[in-house]
Design a protein around this motif. Structure first.
Motif, short mmCIF file in Angstrom:
data_model
loop_
_atom_site.label_atom_id
_atom_site.label_comp_id
_atom_site.label_asym_id
_atom_site.label_seq_id
_atom_site.Cartn_x
_atom_site.Cartn_y
_atom_site.Cartn_z
N GLU A 79 0.85 -1.18 0.00
CA GLU A 79 0.00 0.00 0.00
C GLU A 79 0.89 1.24 0.00
O GLU A 79 1.95 1.26 0.63
CB GLU A 79 -0.89 0.05 1.24
CG GLU A 79 -2.07 -0.87 1.19
CD GLU A 79 -2.94 -0.72 2.42
OE1 GLU A 79 -4.14 -0.40 2.26
OE2 GLU A 79 -2.43 -0.93 3.54
N TYR A 80 0.42 2.26 -0.70
CA TYR A 80 1.08 3.56 -0.68
C TYR A 80 0.22 4.49 0.16
O TYR A 80 -1.02 4.42 0.13
CB TYR A 80 1.20 4.12 -2.09
CG TYR A 80 2.23 3.40 -2.94
CD1 TYR A 80 3.58 3.54 -2.68
CD2 TYR A 80 1.84 2.62 -4.01
CE1 TYR A 80 4.53 2.90 -3.46
CE2 TYR A 80 2.79 1.97 -4.80
CZ TYR A 80 4.13 2.12 -4.52
OH TYR A 80 5.06 1.48 -5.29
N TYR A 81 0.88 5.38 0.90
CA TYR A 81 0.19 6.31 1.78
C TYR A 81 0.48 7.74 1.37
O TYR A 81 1.57 8.04 0.89
CB TYR A 81 0.70 6.15 3.23
CG TYR A 81 0.29 4.86 3.88
CD1 TYR A 81 -0.71 4.85 4.84
CD2 TYR A 81 0.92 3.66 3.57
CE1 TYR A 81 -1.09 3.67 5.47
CE2 TYR A 81 0.55 2.48 4.20
CZ TYR A 81 -0.44 2.49 5.14
OH TYR A 81 -0.82 1.32 5.75
N TYR A 82 -0.51 8.61 1.55
CA TYR A 82 -0.23 10.04 1.47
C TYR A 82 -1.09 10.77 2.49
O TYR A 82 -2.18 10.34 2.85
CB TYR A 82 -0.45 10.60 0.06
CG TYR A 82 -1.88 10.80 -0.36
CD1 TYR A 82 -2.60 11.95 0.02
CD2 TYR A 82 -2.54 9.86 -1.14
CE1 TYR A 82 -3.91 12.14 -0.37
CE2 TYR A 82 -3.85 10.04 -1.53
CZ TYR A 82 -4.53 11.19 -1.15
OH TYR A 82 -5.84 11.38 -1.53
N ASP A 83 -0.53 11.87 2.98
CA ASP A 83 -1.23 12.75 3.92
C ASP A 83 -1.80 13.93 3.16
O ASP A 83 -1.16 14.46 2.24
CB ASP A 83 -0.26 13.28 4.99
CG ASP A 83 0.17 12.22 5.97
OD1 ASP A 83 -0.71 11.47 6.44
OD2 ASP A 83 1.37 12.13 6.27
N LEU A 84 -2.99 14.34 3.57
CA LEU A 84 -3.56 15.57 3.04
C LEU A 84 -2.77 16.75 3.57
O LEU A 84 -2.23 16.69 4.68
CB LEU A 84 -5.02 15.72 3.49
CG LEU A 84 -6.03 14.76 2.88
CD1 LEU A 84 -7.36 14.88 3.62
CD2 LEU A 84 -6.21 15.05 1.41
N PRO A 85 -2.72 17.85 2.81
CA PRO A 85 -2.13 19.07 3.37
C PRO A 85 -2.98 19.53 4.56
O PRO A 85 -4.19 19.30 4.60
CB PRO A 85 -2.22 20.08 2.23
CG PRO A 85 -2.57 19.31 1.01
CD PRO A 85 -3.18 18.02 1.45
N ARG A 145 2.15 13.96 -5.68
CA ARG A 145 3.14 13.77 -6.75
C ARG A 145 4.12 12.63 -6.45
O ARG A 145 4.38 11.78 -7.31
CB ARG A 145 3.88 15.08 -6.98
CG ARG A 145 4.63 15.11 -8.28
CD ARG A 145 5.00 16.52 -8.68
NE ARG A 145 3.79 17.22 -9.09
CZ ARG A 145 3.59 18.53 -8.95
NH1 ARG A 145 4.51 19.29 -8.41
NH2 ARG A 145 2.47 19.07 -9.37
N HIS A 146 4.67 12.59 -5.24
CA HIS A 146 5.65 11.55 -4.91
C HIS A 146 5.02 10.16 -4.99
O HIS A 146 5.63 9.21 -5.50
CB HIS A 146 6.24 11.80 -3.52
CG HIS A 146 7.26 10.79 -3.12
ND1 HIS A 146 8.48 10.66 -3.75
CD2 HIS A 146 7.23 9.83 -2.17
CE1 HIS A 146 9.15 9.66 -3.21
NE2 HIS A 146 8.42 9.14 -2.24
N ARG A 150 6.14 7.01 -7.51
CA ARG A 150 6.44 5.67 -7.04
C ARG A 150 5.59 4.62 -7.75
O ARG A 150 6.10 3.55 -8.13
CB ARG A 150 6.24 5.58 -5.53
CG ARG A 150 7.28 6.38 -4.76
CD ARG A 150 7.06 6.35 -3.27
NE ARG A 150 7.13 4.98 -2.76
CZ ARG A 150 6.48 4.56 -1.68
NH1 ARG A 150 5.73 5.39 -0.99
NH2 ARG A 150 6.59 3.31 -1.28
N VAL A 151 4.31 4.89 -7.95
CA VAL A 151 3.43 3.95 -8.65
C VAL A 151 3.90 3.77 -10.09
O VAL A 151 4.00 2.64 -10.59
CB VAL A 151 1.96 4.43 -8.60
CG1 VAL A 151 1.07 3.60 -9.52
CG2 VAL A 151 1.43 4.40 -7.17
#
Length: 159
Positions: A79-85, A145-146, A150-151
């Motif tokens: 799984e890839y994770y991202y945080d909201l601003p 973007r990051h 990666r994907v």
């Protein structure tokens, strides 16, 4: 100030839809008029639903593409994770999530452009286009973007 670090990540499935020319489907978000915020199809995993099933459902809901017109080629290894601003936490998803955790699926589109219809029951995109893989991250909002880089790196040899 709320403790956003204690919020969970929203379970999500994302789709990198590639055509026979190796280009990637991106849609311009309808909820951000006047911006050039594009993304690949993605959405939440419903209770009791697998990530695989959510990916097929989200693709159909957001693009109108029938499941029979795609082949699932690969799924991300993790799984890839991202945080909201910070300015978006508490505003999106009724404030329940700090960001998303996503499995991504590479799918090959076997239809033609006429099989794509973004004017769905609950439209998410105001426009769509095919993009070269290396251009996709440049179209995405900066906080994702990051993850997109990666994907794409994980799937690049399979596109």
């Amino acid at each position: 100030m709320a403790d956003f670090d204690s919020l969970p990540y929203r379970p999500c499935a994302g789709i990198m839809l590639a055509n026979e020319n190796g280009q990637i489907f991106v849609g311009r978000r309808i909820d951000n008029p006047g911006s050039e915020a594009w993304q690949m199809p993605q959405g939440g995993i419903d209770d009791g639903e697998t990530a695989d099933d959510a990916a097929i459902r989200e693709l159909q809901e957001e693009t109108g593409i029938a499941p029979a017109l795609v082949d699932v080629i690969a799924r991300t290894k993790e799984e890839y994770y991202y945080d909201l601003p910070p300015e978006l936490i508490g505003k999106l998803w009724q404030g329940r999530w700090r960001g998303q955790r996503q499995y991504w699926f590479l799918m090959r589109f076997r239809g033609n452009d006429a099989d794509i219809n973004i004017k769905t029951r609950h439209p998410e995109f105001s426009a769509w286009k095919w993009s070269e893989p290396d251009m996709v991250p440049k179209l995405i909002v900066p906080f994702k973007r990051h993850l997109y880089e990666r994907v794409i790196a994980e799937f690049l040899d399979l596109i």
